[in-house]
Scaffold this active site. Structure first.
Site, short mmCIF file in Angstrom:
data_model
loop_
_atom_site.label_atom_id
_atom_site.label_comp_id
_atom_site.label_asym_id
_atom_site.label_seq_id
_atom_site.Cartn_x
_atom_site.Cartn_y
_atom_site.Cartn_z
N CYS A 2 -93.88 60.69 5.93
CA CYS A 2 -93.91 59.22 5.31
C CYS A 2 -95.06 59.27 4.17
CB CYS A 2 -94.12 58.23 6.54
SG CYS A 2 -93.01 58.27 7.75
N ARG A 27 -92.36 62.77 0.19
CA ARG A 27 -92.82 62.58 1.69
C ARG A 27 -92.05 62.25 2.48
NH1 ARG A 27 -98.05 63.65 1.92
NH2 ARG A 27 -98.19 62.73 3.91
N TRP A 75 -89.93 58.98 6.79
CA TRP A 75 -89.27 59.96 7.43
C TRP A 75 -89.31 60.09 8.71
CZ3 TRP A 75 -90.11 64.40 10.45
CH2 TRP A 75 -89.22 65.28 10.34
N ASN A 101 -98.15 56.62 8.85
CA ASN A 101 -97.57 57.98 8.54
C ASN A 101 -98.12 58.83 9.98
OD1 ASN A 101 -97.01 60.70 7.81
ND2 ASN A 101 -98.73 60.45 6.41
N GLY A 102 -97.15 59.26 10.59
CA GLY A 102 -97.56 60.25 11.78
C GLY A 102 -96.95 59.95 12.99
N GLU A 490 -85.96 83.85 0.95
CA GLU A 490 -86.38 82.56 0.02
C GLU A 490 -84.95 81.95 -0.82
OE1 GLU A 490 -88.62 80.44 0.14
OE2 GLU A 490 -88.40 79.68 -2.03
N LYS A 494 -83.53 78.41 -0.47
CA LYS A 494 -83.28 77.41 -1.75
C LYS A 494 -81.86 76.77 -1.49
CE LYS A 494 -86.37 76.59 -2.38
NZ LYS A 494 -87.57 77.15 -1.91
N GLU A 497 -81.31 74.34 1.24
CA GLU A 497 -82.34 73.23 1.24
C GLU A 497 -81.50 72.29 0.28
OE1 GLU A 497 -86.80 74.00 1.67
OE2 GLU A 497 -85.96 74.93 -0.03
N HIS A 513 -75.49 96.04 10.28
CA HIS A 513 -75.67 95.91 11.61
C HIS A 513 -75.20 94.33 12.13
CE1 HIS A 513 -77.72 99.53 12.18
NE2 HIS A 513 -78.46 99.08 11.39
N LYS A 612 -91.41 67.25 1.69
CA LYS A 612 -92.16 68.00 1.02
C LYS A 612 -93.38 68.35 2.04
CE LYS A 612 -93.48 69.87 -2.94
NZ LYS A 612 -92.68 71.00 -2.81
C1 G6P Z 1 -91.60 71.79 4.01
C2 G6P Z 1 -91.07 71.99 2.82
C3 G6P Z 1 -91.13 73.35 2.17
C4 G6P Z 1 -92.33 74.10 2.43
C5 G6P Z 1 -92.88 73.83 3.76
C6 G6P Z 1 -94.32 74.33 4.10
O1 G6P Z 1 -90.49 72.35 4.83
O2 G6P Z 1 -89.90 71.12 2.50
O3 G6P Z 1 -90.78 73.44 0.78
O4 G6P Z 1 -92.27 75.49 2.05
O5 G6P Z 1 -92.75 72.44 4.37
O6 G6P Z 1 -95.09 73.46 3.61
P1 G6P Z 1 -96.45 73.95 2.93
O7 G6P Z 1 -96.94 72.71 2.23
O8 G6P Z 1 -97.49 74.23 4.00
O9 G6P Z 1 -96.33 74.91 1.90
#
Ligand code: G6P
Length: 617
Positions: A2, A27, A75, A101-102, A490, A494, A497, A513, A612
């Protein structure tokens, strides 16, 4: 997660809050709301959906006047995202308003107690419990707002960044923090104040900010000095006002369609910014105060444990290969969320590196607290300057990537790898684990990486053509070996996501495997087959895929001949040292996901269900 924004001062609060919420949408963006104080009455508007939906609704629903207000972009944690569960929430008397937020972990017993005392609730949220708890304390103990919030918070278990106002106090907001970030922008001569989850909502108004620490509460009054106290014992804390370096340009899209694309294209500069001033190639020096000041801790470490989540965890995996290759220090990489709960063996001779773009991720924070409690030395690699992990670590190094707004991480990943490579090289040199000539060669090659990333970015149109062909496939497989195995993970992350296509990353040799059973003409396989990374073995893997009719998109080096003959598409990246190759091979994978997601009309910068900065467990 949030995002929260608040304003008290002499300007109209509404436009400041709406603009601020838009900047904080990374957020959380499932619902949003705003409360303004207009001539002693609260004007509240909230809705499921994004901040633009709020804007559309608010203009029909409320008068938009008032020089005090608070807003929230959510969120969801407790209660589904709908209008009623959106913040702000109002207390039973109708006097007090809160954004949060929390998570309040003990909200259930608190709610029960309040219901017994006659309080009623309209939402399913923990936040509505908190505002009524504050009201109850205020009423029963006859306290002023600031005191009541403090006393109520002593009864709360959980994480929060909150802002509260009372409709009878036209110039005052109370803000408090435990576990979730909260910045206060201080206007000239204390004539106005801003509250926000990060500094981006107020950067065009003031560069002066106070970052509340955990357990702190601030009483903010227009025209008065801020008062900060400790929640637990009410002791006074001297406000520390810092001058921010952030500027507006850095947080705007700059002509790109999406922040993600802008951030992908920023990587040459971002990587340069990461090593600028640290890597002196001609002198053969790497200067990093966090390492220089603690060199013995690193050199005497039995091992390095890397803790992180998401993309940062992938950067940690690359770093494991790089550290072990260069500095010959054993490295373990852990998901912070697993590490914190699995009773790990940690000793005072361990160095724990916490990697986090935001510096706020709850699991990573908890992991470093655990490591510190066992006496380990904690080194933070963060992007956001002044973030909680950066402050809570014993030492650290910033990535200097600049603000990353797109939820899918891109430049944070490559700059994390860059800074970790610098550290590995520095330790290798100090330990005598690398020859002088190798050391200098690595510095020279690292210096060339930004130019080579630029070359990778020129592949954008070619990658778009590939995206057109495969955008409707239901599954993707990503394969890589050695340093490029984490890049495969990664790449798959991506795609998942932002395009919602199922994708898996695998070490190329492990394909036989299990995943090989999935391969048919409906399965595109993105495989990294650069020259220096076990090339012949990877070519054999490509043959195996081909003979099962899989579609092959191969990332190869310029001028490659063998793979071109077998693959459906090749994407050529420049050659570099094997251990630096992730900095290049990752670029086409970012662009491929981006274009596929755009073609599928997905919300690239704000993918569904994600946020994020994950400040809850
Ligand atoms: C969330 C974000 C990711 C990020 C992860 C860790 O899941 O969507 O993009 O890699 O958190 O975040 P940080 O800020 O600790 O790198």
């Amino acid at each position: 997660m949030c995002g929260i924004v608040g304003y008290v001062g002499f300007r109209e609060a509404y436009p400041i809050i709406i603009k601020g919420l838009k900047r904080l949408e990374y957020r959380g963006y499932d619902s949003s709301g705003i409360a303004l104080l207009d001539n002693g009455s609260i004007k509240l508007s909230k809705t499921k959906g994004k901040v633009v939906d709020l804007e559309n609704r608010a203009k029909d629903e409320i008068s938009l006047n008032g020089t005090l207000g608070i807003g929230h972009t959510r969120w969801a944690t407790h209660g589904e995202p709908n209008d009623v569960n959106s913040h702000p929430h109002i207390s039973n008397s109708g006097d007090l308003v809160i954004i949060h937020n929390g998570i309040i972990e003990n909200y259930a017993p608190l709610k029960k107690e309040l219901i017994n005392r006659g309080y009623t609730f309209v939402s399913d949220t923990d936040t509505e419990v908190l505002i009524n708890l504050i009201e109850d304390v205020k009423k029963n103990d006859g306290l002023k707002l600031g005191k009541a919030v403090r006393v109520a918070l002593t009864q709360v278990v959980g994480a929060y960044a909150i802002a509260v106002f009372d409709k009878n106090k036209p110039n005052e907001i109370v803000a408090a923090r435990m576990g979730s970030p909260l910045a206060i922008g201080v206007g000239e001569d204390d004539k106005e104040f801003f509250i926000a989850s990060d500094a981006s909502p107020f950067i065009e108004y003031t560069n002066n900010a106070i970052y509340l620490e955990d357990e702190e509460i601030a009483v903010i009054r227009k025209g008065k000095k801020i008062k900060i106290r400790k929640i637990s014992d009410d002791s006074i804390v001297d406000p520390y006002i810092q001058e921010l370096q952030l500027n507006l340009e850095q947080i705007e899209k700059d002509g790109y369609d999406h922040f993600m694309l802008k951030e992908i294209f920023e990587q040459p500069n971002a990587i340069t910014d990461t090593y600028r001033g640290r890597m002196l190639v001609n002198e053969g020096i790497i200067r990093m105060a966090g390492i220089d000041d603690n060199l013995e801790r690193f050199l005497n470490a039995d091992r390095i444990i890397i803790v992180a989540c998401g993309t940062s965890w992938h950067a940690g995996l690359v770093a494991e290969y790089v550290f072990e290759e260069l500095s010959r220090i054993p490295v373990e990489v852990e998901y912070a969320s697993e590490f914190r709960y699995r009773n790990p063996i940690i000793t005072e001779k361990d160095v724990v590196i916490a990697i986090s773009q935001s510096g706020e991720t709850a699991d990573t924070r908890a992991a470093i607290q655990l490591a510190k409690s066992k006496g380990a030395f904690v080194f933070g690699v963060c992007n956001v300057v002044g973030s909680t992990i950066a402050r809570e670590s014993d030492a650290g190094a910033y990535t200097h990537a600049g603000p990353e707004i797109g939820v899918a991480s891109t430049k944070a990943f490559t700059t994390q790898i860059t800074v970790l490579t610098l550290i590995a090289l520095k330790l290798a040199k100090a330990k005598g684990a690398i020859s002088n000539s190798d050391y200098h060669m690595h510095l020279r090659e690292l210096e060339l990486i930004p130019e080579k990333v630029k070359e990778c970015l020129t592949l954008d149109n070619h990658i778009k053509e590939i995206a057109v062909v495969y955008k409707d496939m239901p599954n993707f497989l990503y394969l890589g070996r050695g340093f490029n195995f984490p890049v495969a993970l990664e790449g798959a992350l991506k795609l998942k996501e932002i395009s919602y296509i199922h994708a898996e990353g695998y070490p190329a040799a492990e394909m036989k495997h299990g995943p090989i059973a999935l391969i048919d003409e409906q399965m595109p396989v993105v495989i990294i087959a650069t020259k220096k990374g076990h090339y012949d073995k990877v070519v054999s893997n490509i043959q195996e895929i081909k003979s099962r009719k899989g579609k092959i998109i191969a990332i190869v080096n310029n001028g490659d001949v063998s793979v071109r003959e077998i693959a459906d598409y090749v994407i050529e990246v420049p050659e570099t040292l094997e251990l630096l190759s992730p900095l290049l091979t990752t670029i086409p994978l970012q662009l491929l996901s981006y274009h596929i997601a755009v073609m599928r009309e997905c919300n690239v910068d704000q993918p569904r269900n994600l946020a994020k900065s994950v400040t809850v467990e």
